[in-house]
Design a protein around this motif. Sequence first.
Motif, PDB file in Angstrom:
ATOM      1  N   LYS A  89       0.418  -0.630   0.103  1.00 60.05           N
ATOM      2  CA  LYS A  89      -0.125  -0.209   0.025  1.00 60.05           C
ATOM      3  C   LYS A  89       0.508   1.177   0.651  1.00 60.05           C
ATOM      4  O   LYS A  89       0.690   2.456  -0.851  1.00 60.05           O
ATOM      5  CB  LYS A  89      -1.328  -0.180   1.225  1.00 60.05           C
ATOM      6  CG  LYS A  89      -1.650  -0.535   1.207  1.00 60.05           C
ATOM      7  CD  LYS A  89      -3.259   0.086   0.488  1.00 60.05           C
ATOM      8  CE  LYS A  89      -4.640  -0.805   0.100  1.00 60.05           C
ATOM      9  NZ  LYS A  89      -5.565   0.336  -0.309  1.00 60.05           N
ATOM     10  N   ASN A  93       0.887   1.263  -3.204  1.00 55.26           N
ATOM     11  CA  ASN A  93      -0.288   2.152  -3.728  1.00 55.26           C
ATOM     12  C   ASN A  93      -1.362   0.522  -3.785  1.00 55.26           C
ATOM     13  O   ASN A  93      -2.227   0.929  -5.037  1.00 55.26           O
ATOM     14  CB  ASN A  93      -0.842   3.237  -4.567  1.00 55.26           C
ATOM     15  CG  ASN A  93      -1.818   3.850  -4.092  1.00 55.26           C
ATOM     16  OD1 ASN A  93      -2.490   4.258  -3.209  1.00 55.26           O
ATOM     17  ND2 ASN A  93      -2.449   4.744  -5.234  1.00 55.26           N
ATOM     18  N   ARG A  94      -1.387  -0.276  -4.228  1.00 59.73           N
ATOM     19  CA  ARG A  94      -1.950  -2.275  -4.234  1.00 59.73           C
ATOM     20  C   ARG A  94      -1.993  -2.832  -3.500  1.00 59.73           C
ATOM     21  O   ARG A  94      -1.603  -2.689  -2.068  1.00 59.73           O
ATOM     22  CB  ARG A  94      -1.451  -2.579  -5.944  1.00 59.73           C
ATOM     23  CG  ARG A  94      -0.057  -2.245  -5.454  1.00 59.73           C
ATOM     24  CD  ARG A  94       0.994  -3.562  -6.474  1.00 59.73           C
ATOM     25  NE  ARG A  94       1.862  -4.120  -6.344  1.00 59.73           N
ATOM     26  CZ  ARG A  94       2.420  -4.915  -5.686  1.00 59.73           C
ATOM     27  NH1 ARG A  94       0.934  -5.884  -4.628  1.00 59.73           N
ATOM     28  NH2 ARG A  94       3.022  -5.566  -5.148  1.00 59.73           N
ATOM     29  N   GLU A  95      -3.258  -3.483  -3.069  1.00 60.67           N
ATOM     30  CA  GLU A  95      -3.312  -4.915  -1.988  1.00 60.67           C
ATOM     31  C   GLU A  95      -2.495  -5.652  -3.240  1.00 60.67           C
ATOM     32  O   GLU A  95      -1.503  -6.167  -3.820  1.00 60.67           O
ATOM     33  CB  GLU A  95      -4.276  -5.620  -2.353  1.00 60.67           C
ATOM     34  CG  GLU A  95      -5.425  -4.276  -2.422  1.00 60.67           C
ATOM     35  CD  GLU A  95      -5.428  -4.237  -0.447  1.00 60.67           C
ATOM     36  OE1 GLU A  95      -5.023  -5.049  -0.036  1.00 60.67           O
ATOM     37  OE2 GLU A  95      -6.593  -2.854  -0.033  1.00 60.67           O
ATOM     38  N   LYS A 189      -4.425   4.217   6.392  1.00 62.27           N
ATOM     39  CA  LYS A 189      -5.241   3.886   4.868  1.00 62.27           C
ATOM     40  C   LYS A 189      -5.639   2.588   4.374  1.00 62.27           C
ATOM     41  O   LYS A 189      -6.751   2.775   4.012  1.00 62.27           O
ATOM     42  CB  LYS A 189      -3.552   4.282   3.948  1.00 62.27           C
ATOM     43  CG  LYS A 189      -3.697   4.225   2.954  1.00 62.27           C
ATOM     44  CD  LYS A 189      -2.608   4.777   1.802  1.00 62.27           C
ATOM     45  CE  LYS A 189      -2.690   4.494   0.727  1.00 62.27           C
ATOM     46  NZ  LYS A 189      -1.001   4.931  -0.118  1.00 62.27           N
ATOM     47  N   ASP A 193     -10.134   1.537   3.689  1.00 61.28           N
ATOM     48  CA  ASP A 193     -11.213   1.212   2.424  1.00 61.28           C
ATOM     49  C   ASP A 193     -11.489  -0.184   3.073  1.00 61.28           C
ATOM     50  O   ASP A 193     -11.760  -1.074   1.766  1.00 61.28           O
ATOM     51  CB  ASP A 193      -9.638  -0.183   1.348  1.00 61.28           C
ATOM     52  CG  ASP A 193      -8.942   0.640   1.253  1.00 61.28           C
ATOM     53  OD1 ASP A 193      -8.864   2.213   1.142  1.00 61.28           O
ATOM     54  OD2 ASP A 193      -7.324   0.384   0.773  1.00 61.28           O
ATOM     55  N   ASN A 195     -14.586  -1.680   4.511  1.00 64.70           N
ATOM     56  CA  ASN A 195     -16.273  -1.689   4.625  1.00 64.70           C
ATOM     57  C   ASN A 195     -16.862  -1.095   6.201  1.00 64.70           C
ATOM     58  O   ASN A 195     -17.117  -2.484   6.156  1.00 64.70           O
ATOM     59  CB  ASN A 195     -17.339  -2.464   3.718  1.00 64.70           C
ATOM     60  CG  ASN A 195     -18.465  -2.067   3.966  1.00 64.70           C
ATOM     61  OD1 ASN A 195     -18.975  -1.214   4.144  1.00 64.70           O
ATOM     62  ND2 ASN A 195     -19.395  -3.369   3.680  1.00 64.70           N
TER      63      ASN A 195
END
Length: 255
Positions: A89, A93-95, A189, A193, A195
């Motif tokens: 991340k 900037n990704r999983e 951060k 993401d 829920n």
Amino acid sequence: MIVVTLVLRFFARGMLSVSAILIGLVVGYIAVYALGMVHFGNIAKAAPFALPKLFPFGIEFSVSAIVGISLMSFISAIETVGDVSGITKGGANREATDVEIRGATYADGLGSAFSSLFGGLPNTSFSQNVGLIAITGVMSRHVATIGAVFLVVCGFIPKVGAVISTIPIEVLGGGVIVMFGMVVSSGVKMLADVNWNSRNMVIFAIAISFGLGLMLEPSALQHLPGTIKALMSTGLLPAAVIAIVLNLLVPENIK
């Protein structure tokens, strides 16, 4: 140290910006040396070269130790998953991919098994690196490999460890503030993401409350056996177990 790190990170370019943490530590070290806070007595006592000893403390099997270490290894694996996710991340900037997570947890277990042969502590991912990568943006495996080889070589030279031990806590504290702050930022951060429905909020609330509560009020565990008390007092184990159990038991359709 913090001021130097921030200035180089945001106002310098190239290697100076990437090396902001290291340069900040060097500047801080020079400052405390000038103040007479650095002592070199242990360097002369350290050997120039030494090989690790196999089973330096002998071999002993304890049920409580096995259970305790097994549980902590499981929690350490969860921490590793979080650290890998934080690295991808913050650095890309990704999983994290399944391959990356699987490789990291495998390396964690293999490192723990190998270190035990030489009397070392169980291996675990180093969360400060999440902050370091978030600051520098460097997450190349080749860079990590070079660093790992360098550390292995240094492990055979006790004088290097003695030199590192001369760094006062005041200098290390400055680096820790920056890097742990970035760890928290990376965690926030990642949480952004999620829920955040009622189900997830309740699970998070109960887990974090138990974890922090047991850390702040260890007397609540005074009647538990020694091994269980030690594991529970960290806060990490009960928080992780509660979160996992509730995530499995609470229905997904709750909004």
